[in-house]
Design an enzyme around this catalytic site. Structure first.
Site, PDB file in Angstrom:
ATOM      1  N   ASN A  10     -60.806 -22.971 -22.496  1.00 59.34           N
ATOM      2  CA  ASN A  10     -62.190 -23.188 -22.898  1.00 59.34           C
ATOM      3  C   ASN A  10     -62.213 -23.507 -24.389  1.00 59.34           C
ATOM      4  O   ASN A  10     -62.059 -22.629 -25.231  1.00 59.34           O
ATOM      5  CB  ASN A  10     -63.023 -21.937 -22.600  1.00 59.34           C
ATOM      6  CG  ASN A  10     -64.480 -22.094 -23.006  1.00 59.34           C
ATOM      7  OD1 ASN A  10     -64.933 -23.188 -23.319  1.00 59.34           O
ATOM      8  ND2 ASN A  10     -65.218 -21.000 -23.005  1.00 59.34           N
ATOM      9  N   LYS A  12     -64.688 -24.391 -26.112  1.00 59.10           N
ATOM     10  CA  LYS A  12     -65.977 -24.036 -26.712  1.00 59.10           C
ATOM     11  C   LYS A  12     -66.480 -25.202 -27.580  1.00 59.10           C
ATOM     12  O   LYS A  12     -66.353 -26.349 -27.170  1.00 59.10           O
ATOM     13  CB  LYS A  12     -65.868 -22.714 -27.474  1.00 59.10           C
ATOM     14  CG  LYS A  12     -65.332 -21.587 -26.578  1.00 59.10           C
ATOM     15  CD  LYS A  12     -65.400 -20.234 -27.206  1.00 59.10           C
ATOM     16  CE  LYS A  12     -64.828 -19.192 -26.235  1.00 59.10           C
ATOM     17  NZ  LYS A  12     -64.943 -17.825 -26.765  1.00 59.10           N
ATOM     18  N   GLU A  97     -71.108 -15.939 -23.747  1.00 59.22           N
ATOM     19  CA  GLU A  97     -71.854 -16.578 -24.829  1.00 59.22           C
ATOM     20  C   GLU A  97     -73.128 -17.239 -24.310  1.00 59.22           C
ATOM     21  O   GLU A  97     -74.144 -17.281 -25.008  1.00 59.22           O
ATOM     22  CB  GLU A  97     -70.946 -17.595 -25.531  1.00 59.22           C
ATOM     23  CG  GLU A  97     -69.837 -16.918 -26.319  1.00 59.22           C
ATOM     24  CD  GLU A  97     -68.632 -17.791 -26.575  1.00 59.22           C
ATOM     25  OE1 GLU A  97     -67.655 -17.256 -27.131  1.00 59.22           O
ATOM     26  OE2 GLU A  97     -68.656 -18.987 -26.219  1.00 59.22           O
ATOM     27  N   GLY A 173     -62.611 -13.292 -28.491  1.00 62.85           N
ATOM     28  CA  GLY A 173     -62.581 -13.737 -29.879  1.00 62.85           C
ATOM     29  C   GLY A 173     -62.446 -12.623 -30.891  1.00 62.85           C
ATOM     30  O   GLY A 173     -62.580 -12.851 -32.090  1.00 62.85           O
ATOM     31  N   SER A 213     -59.092 -12.904 -25.504  1.00 65.13           N
ATOM     32  CA  SER A 213     -58.021 -12.922 -26.501  1.00 65.13           C
ATOM     33  C   SER A 213     -56.635 -12.995 -25.866  1.00 65.13           C
ATOM     34  O   SER A 213     -55.695 -12.329 -26.307  1.00 65.13           O
ATOM     35  CB  SER A 213     -58.136 -11.712 -27.435  1.00 65.13           C
ATOM     36  OG  SER A 213     -59.354 -11.749 -28.158  1.00 65.13           O
TER      37      SER A 213
END
Length: 251
Positions: A10, A12, A97, A173, A213
């Site tokens: 991903n 993002k 998110e 993250g 992570s």
């Protein structure tokens, strides 16, 4: 039951330039990748078609989001039929998110999932708990409730095109990562939920991947867990170590 290992990247809202995108593409195109692993990368929507056209064909491309309407006055949105028409096979839905920053409820995520499946897309369906929920031992309840919204409106057959991504919000993250035991225990609980809420066959066949992570240092141990069927990788998918993560089961 044997489930094909799945590794998604991903990106993002990255990369920030066409040049950076080309570096990533070159890395993946030239790397020696485990052919038994299904690999999917998810760039910003602007780069979906260009990336699909230059990536080696065995690497699939996913959208990071879509709407639940096929067309209409929904400025800024992308519809499932548009993704299907563009040859994009996957879409990520329900990422934390999207849930936290854009206030998407589990019911909205379920509607999006149903619409995506109806258009012939496959879905990476994200679920996960916050640190407060983890510390108050609500992980199983939270993940079950997030999935229940989809269970309520999907048929048993729909689940063959869904990959569940368990992403503990506290590990996304942050550099923190669930231990291999925490990941395995939660994945096993999710599979147990599917057994009761949908069917034992769906529970056995559905891939449940871990995100939070994931990196070169922890991917091998995580990949050894019996209910961890792969990864959804964030920041590390933009780095050379993404190749090591894809090849984790060979290490």
């Amino acid at each position: 039951m044997s489930r094909q290992f799945f590794v998604g990247g991903n990106f993002k809202m990255n990369p920030n330039s066409v040049a950076e995108k080309k570096v990533l593409t070159t890395l993946l195109n030239q790397a020696e990748l485990d052919s038994s692993v299904e690999v999917v990368v998810s760039p910003p929507s602007l780069y979906l078609i260009p990336l699909k056209e230059i990536l080696r064909p065995e690497i699939k491309v996913a959208a990071q989001n879509c709407y639940f309407k096929d067309s209409g006055a929904f400025t800024g949105e992308i519809s499932p039929p548009q993704l299907k028409d563009a040859g994009i096979p996957y879409v990520i839905l329900g990422h934390s998110e999207r849930r936290t920053l854009f206030h998407e409820t589990s019911e909205i995520v379920a509607q999006k999932t149903k619409a995506a499946l109806a258009s012939g897309l496959s879905v990476i369906l994200c679920i996960g708990e916050t640190l407060e929920q983890r510390e108050s031992e609500q992980t199983t309840a939270v993940c079950s409730a997030q999935l229940q919204a989809a269970v309520d409106i999907l048929s048993e057959g729909d689940w063959s095109k869904i990959v569940i991504a368990y992403e503990p919000v506290w590990a996304i993250g942050t550099g923190k990562v669930a231990t291999s035991k925490q990941a395995q225990d939660t994945h096993a609980d999710i599979r147990a939920f599917l057994t009761k809420a949908v069917s034992p066959a769906v529970a056995a066949a559905t891939r449940i991947i871990y995100g939070g992570s994931v990196n070169k240092g922890n991917c091998v141990e995580l990949s050894k867990q019996p209910d961890v069927d792969g990864f959804l990788v964030g920041g590390a998918s933009l780095k050379p170590e993404f190749v090591d993560i894809i090849n984790a089961t060979k290490a």
